[in-house]
Design a protein around this motif. Structure first.
Motif, mmCIF file in Angstrom:
data_model
loop_
_atom_site.group_PDB
_atom_site.id
_atom_site.type_symbol
_atom_site.label_atom_id
_atom_site.label_comp_id
_atom_site.label_asym_id
_atom_site.label_seq_id
_atom_site.Cartn_x
_atom_site.Cartn_y
_atom_site.Cartn_z
ATOM 1 N N MET A 67 0.834 -1.187 0.000
ATOM 2 C CA MET A 67 0.000 0.000 0.000
ATOM 3 C C MET A 67 0.873 1.242 0.000
ATOM 4 S SD MET A 67 -2.742 1.135 2.909
ATOM 5 C CE MET A 67 -1.395 1.445 4.045
ATOM 6 N N ARG A 68 0.498 2.214 -0.823
ATOM 7 C CA ARG A 68 1.141 3.526 -0.823
ATOM 8 C C ARG A 68 0.047 4.570 -0.717
ATOM 9 N NH1 ARG A 68 4.569 6.188 -5.852
ATOM 10 N NH2 ARG A 68 4.755 8.282 -4.968
ATOM 11 N N MET A 69 0.195 5.498 0.228
ATOM 12 C CA MET A 69 -0.873 6.460 0.437
ATOM 13 C C MET A 69 -0.345 7.723 1.102
ATOM 14 S SD MET A 69 -2.811 4.831 3.751
ATOM 15 C CE MET A 69 -3.953 6.212 3.786
ATOM 16 N N ASN A 70 -1.212 8.720 1.221
ATOM 17 C CA ASN A 70 -0.942 9.937 1.976
ATOM 18 C C ASN A 70 -1.884 9.993 3.168
ATOM 19 O OD1 ASN A 70 -0.579 11.061 -1.192
ATOM 20 N ND2 ASN A 70 1.075 11.495 0.227
ATOM 21 N N LEU A 71 -1.429 10.605 4.238
ATOM 22 C CA LEU A 71 -2.266 10.811 5.416
ATOM 23 C C LEU A 71 -2.691 12.274 5.487
ATOM 24 C CD1 LEU A 71 -0.442 8.806 8.228
ATOM 25 C CD2 LEU A 71 -2.721 8.365 7.335
ATOM 26 N N SER A 72 -3.935 12.510 5.902
ATOM 27 C CA SER A 72 -4.411 13.885 6.056
ATOM 28 C C SER A 72 -3.608 14.621 7.130
ATOM 29 C CB SER A 72 -5.897 13.892 6.429
ATOM 30 O OG SER A 72 -6.672 13.274 5.436
ATOM 31 N N HIS A 73 -3.184 13.899 8.163
ATOM 32 C CA HIS A 73 -2.478 14.521 9.292
ATOM 33 C C HIS A 73 -1.031 14.013 9.324
ATOM 34 C CE1 HIS A 73 -6.360 16.027 10.589
ATOM 35 N NE2 HIS A 73 -6.832 14.793 10.510
ATOM 36 N N ILE A 74 -0.301 14.271 8.258
ATOM 37 C CA ILE A 74 1.049 13.729 8.140
ATOM 38 C C ILE A 74 1.993 14.308 9.183
ATOM 39 C CG2 ILE A 74 1.753 15.429 6.398
ATOM 40 C CD1 ILE A 74 2.806 11.685 6.625
ATOM 41 N N GLN A 75 1.825 15.586 9.538
ATOM 42 C CA GLN A 75 2.710 16.180 10.542
ATOM 43 C C GLN A 75 2.552 15.475 11.888
ATOM 44 O OE1 GLN A 75 5.024 18.254 9.747
ATOM 45 N NE2 GLN A 75 4.296 18.479 7.643
ATOM 46 N N TYR A 76 1.323 15.126 12.233
ATOM 47 C CA TYR A 76 1.097 14.378 13.469
ATOM 48 C C TYR A 76 1.743 13.001 13.378
ATOM 49 C CZ TYR A 76 -1.262 12.169 17.404
ATOM 50 O OH TYR A 76 -1.523 11.503 18.575
ATOM 51 N N ALA A 77 1.643 12.376 12.202
ATOM 52 C CA ALA A 77 2.271 11.062 12.016
ATOM 53 C C ALA A 77 3.781 11.152 12.193
ATOM 54 C CB ALA A 77 1.931 10.507 10.641
ATOM 55 N N TYR A 78 4.389 12.239 11.684
ATOM 56 C CA TYR A 78 5.831 12.430 11.890
ATOM 57 C C TYR A 78 6.150 12.481 13.383
ATOM 58 C CZ TYR A 78 6.440 13.765 6.948
ATOM 59 O OH TYR A 78 6.491 13.780 5.576
ATOM 60 N N ARG A 79 5.337 13.214 14.137
ATOM 61 C CA ARG A 79 5.606 13.343 15.576
ATOM 62 C C ARG A 79 5.486 12.004 16.292
ATOM 63 N NH1 ARG A 79 2.305 17.985 14.864
ATOM 64 N NH2 ARG A 79 0.584 17.148 16.114
ATOM 65 N N ARG A 80 4.493 11.203 15.886
ATOM 66 C CA ARG A 80 4.328 9.906 16.524
ATOM 67 C C ARG A 80 5.477 8.965 16.166
ATOM 68 N NH1 ARG A 80 2.740 10.500 20.544
ATOM 69 N NH2 ARG A 80 1.666 8.523 20.905
ATOM 70 N N CYS A 81 5.944 9.034 14.928
ATOM 71 C CA CYS A 81 7.107 8.221 14.531
ATOM 72 C C CYS A 81 8.345 8.645 15.302
ATOM 73 C CB CYS A 81 7.356 8.355 13.031
ATOM 74 S SG CYS A 81 6.160 7.515 11.984
ATOM 75 N N GLU A 82 8.509 9.949 15.484
ATOM 76 C CA GLU A 82 9.647 10.447 16.253
ATOM 77 C C GLU A 82 9.599 9.931 17.695
ATOM 78 O OE1 GLU A 82 13.100 12.699 17.136
ATOM 79 O OE2 GLU A 82 12.163 12.378 15.181
ATOM 80 N N ARG A 83 8.423 9.979 18.289
ATOM 81 C CA ARG A 83 8.273 9.490 19.664
ATOM 82 C C ARG A 83 8.533 7.985 19.734
ATOM 83 N NH1 ARG A 83 5.223 10.509 24.386
ATOM 84 N NH2 ARG A 83 6.137 9.120 25.959
ATOM 85 N N LEU A 84 8.014 7.246 18.749
ATOM 86 C CA LEU A 84 8.244 5.800 18.719
ATOM 87 C C LEU A 84 9.732 5.493 18.596
ATOM 88 C CD1 LEU A 84 6.933 2.977 18.618
ATOM 89 C CD2 LEU A 84 6.767 3.242 16.136
#
Length: 267
Positions: free
Chosen positions: A97-114
């Motif tokens: 699957m390849r896609m875009n997220l509406s809230h990509i900036q939030y996803a970046y923050r969650r990846c950083e925290r993870l």
């Protein structure tokens, strides 16, 4: 449900590549900047900034820098406790699957925290990492549940996005973007917002402010120089746009932002 194997942040690695192999785990890829080339089951996939990829277990996969350029991305390697039935369609179907997220900036923050939690040794690390991973997968599943955007709208929006990623430092007007896709300015703005959740001009300012944050922390350029470099010839306007996006002035950002916590942006 998830057994996390590793979380990596590839930060502009020269000559990055991974060998062709059939992987024994799932991979979640979140591209933060640049482009990366993958071969997925003998098909070429070019992922760029803001793309999210799910590469399922048993995929024949290789990867490398695109055209010798560098990139930034998070990669999460994981397996499933009960792969036969998770209730999440794209996991159960084991499909790429390849896609875009509406809230990509939030996803970046969650990846950083993870990424930070996986590297640390604090108490309840496993519980916290499980929670973050479930949230990320849930975000993807929810996005896929939305009504599918018509292919022609996706094509027009992706064309505009690619142009903005390449030209965000230049003067951009909705009229010029509409000519790019040969549609009216109103239609162009509406379809981009439908696909990406914000207007093309706001997206351009977001790209500029993201780059400004990087330059403020990792260069010796003055604030006025950064503003001009990013196409803001009125420094006071740059200050207003920066504060609107981050909640801080550029000078406050420099003093308050810890280098290890850049993820606190665009709340």
């Amino acid at each position: 449900m998830f057994q996390l194997m590793s979380v990596n942040f590839d930060d502009n690695i020269p000559n990055w590549r991974t060998q062709l192999e059939t992987i024994a785990y799932n991979v979640l890829v979140v591209v933060k900047s640049g482009k990366v080339r993958y071969e997925i089951n003998e098909e070429e996939v070019i992922a760029e900034q803001e793309d999210v990829l799910f590469i399922p277990q048993s995929t024949r996969r290789s990867g490398g820098n695109w055209n010798d350029t560098e990139h930034q991305k998070f990669t999460v390697l994981f397996t499933l406790d009960h792969p036969e039935s998770t209730g999440i369609p794209f996991l159960d179907e084991r499909r790429f699957m390849r896609m875009n997220l509406s809230h990509i900036q939030y996803a970046y923050r969650r990846c950083e925290r993870l990424y930070e939690e996986m590297r640390g040794g604090k108490s309840y690390r496993t519980l916290i990492c499980q929670g973050i991973m479930q949230e990320l997968i849930g975000m993807l599943a929810r996005e896929l549940d939305k009504t599918e955007v018509a292919p022609n709208k996706r094509y027009y929006a992706d064309t505009i996005k690619s142009y903005l990623l390449e030209h965000y430092r230049e003067p951009v007007e909705i009229e010029s973007l509409s000519r790019l896709v040969q549609r009216s300015p109103g239609y162009t703005a509406a379809l981009f917002k439908e696909v990406y959740g914000l207007s093309p001009i706001r997206y351009m300012h977001q790209l500029r402010v993201q780059e400004a944050c990087r330059l403020l922390l990792h260069s010796d350029m003055s604030i006025a120089h950064i503003a001009q470099y990013l196409g803001y010839y009125d420094t006071s306007y740059f200050y207003r746009m920066f504060k609107k996006q981050t909640g801080l002035s550029p000078s406050s950002y420099i003093h308050q932002m810890d280098l290890s916590d850049e993820s606190i942006l665009f709340t």
